[in-house]
Scaffold this motif. Sequence first.
Motif, PDB file in Angstrom:
ATOM      1  N   SER A   1       0.836  -1.331   0.168  1.00  0.00           N
ATOM      2  CA  SER A   1      -0.074  -0.004  -0.061  1.00  0.00           C
ATOM      3  C   SER A   1       0.843   1.182  -0.010  1.00  0.00           C
ATOM      4  N   THR A   2       0.191   2.419  -0.588  1.00  0.00           N
ATOM      5  CA  THR A   2       1.029   3.495  -0.611  1.00  0.00           C
ATOM      6  C   THR A   2       0.817   4.230   0.846  1.00  0.00           C
TER       7      THR A   2
ATOM      8  N   SER B   1      -0.849   7.109   1.015  1.00  0.00           N
ATOM      9  CA  SER B   1      -2.161   7.741   1.167  1.00  0.00           C
ATOM     10  C   SER B   1      -3.083   6.573   1.366  1.00  0.00           C
ATOM     11  N   GLN B   2      -2.731   5.435   1.505  1.00  0.00           N
ATOM     12  CA  GLN B   2      -3.736   4.207   1.793  1.00  0.00           C
ATOM     13  C   GLN B   2      -3.450   3.803   3.263  1.00  0.00           C
ATOM     14  N   GLN B   3      -2.716   4.484   3.990  1.00  0.00           N
ATOM     15  CA  GLN B   3      -2.303   3.719   5.101  1.00  0.00           C
ATOM     16  C   GLN B   3      -3.438   4.000   6.404  1.00  0.00           C
TER      17      GLN B   3
ATOM     18  N   ASN C   1       3.507  -4.284   5.413  1.00  0.00           N
ATOM     19  CA  ASN C   1       3.376  -3.564   4.118  1.00  0.00           C
ATOM     20  C   ASN C   1       4.660  -3.774   3.212  1.00  0.00           C
TER      21      ASN C   1
END
Length: 264
Positions: free
Chosen positions: A40-41, A43-45, A66
């Motif tokens: 995940s990036t 921004s997706q955390q 991750n």
Amino acid sequence: MLSSLKGTWCLVLGASSGMGRATAVALAREGVNVFGVHFSTASQQDEVDELIEELRATGVQVSFHNSNAASKQTRAELVPLLGRLAGANGVRVLVHSIAFGSLLPLIPRDGQQDVITPRQMDMTVDVMGHSLVYWVRDLYVAGLLPRGAKVFALTSRGDEHAMPSYGAVAAAKAALGAHVRQLAVELAPSGIAVNALRAGMTLTPAMRRIPDSDALAQRAAEGNPHGRTTTTEDVAEAIVTLSASDSSWLTGNTIAVDGGEGLV
């Protein structure tokens, strides 16, 4: 024989979204501890953190990482950690729900001259197909797949049907099906079942990246006997149901979880 899943461990590859996320939630509600691997990036955390809290609220143990699930180094680091957490009972359920690959066409088209490169093709088939073999093998060698364990690979109708910009993914899904059959044969003496689940049209984040996905979904819903598309929860429910059996007699199959979509 059916048995309780409570207190066992599952490994979900691709746990942060789509079918992997729904399966992690469904298994946690059955009391299964969740070891999740996702890519995940930043921004997706926040979404990942919310999922972890939702899982922990069920009372199970949760360990999320991750990392690139297709990386040899990731397996080398995480398999021993999973072994320490799961202990002698090992991993009851392995879910391979990795959706990461190139959607470039094989042949140039008008207005779309970019085509898939050999590197992109190899990456797509390795990540979405071959990585199943490497995870299963490493877990087996580490003694983490006990008798009665279940391995599920998630595939799609793309393993048999052509769709726009789906060529490399279709090749990966075809490879995935071949690996499922071979692993089923080689793991049968150990009482480990390996199956693929072919979900119907499901509007996951990965599916939405495919050109004209909304139109494809609408046609699937109109043609489905149930009058709707498949949901991630439909697939998760099937995994929970199949995981409750200690038998390895149902193995080596590609099982349609589509509400009859493939029949019409």
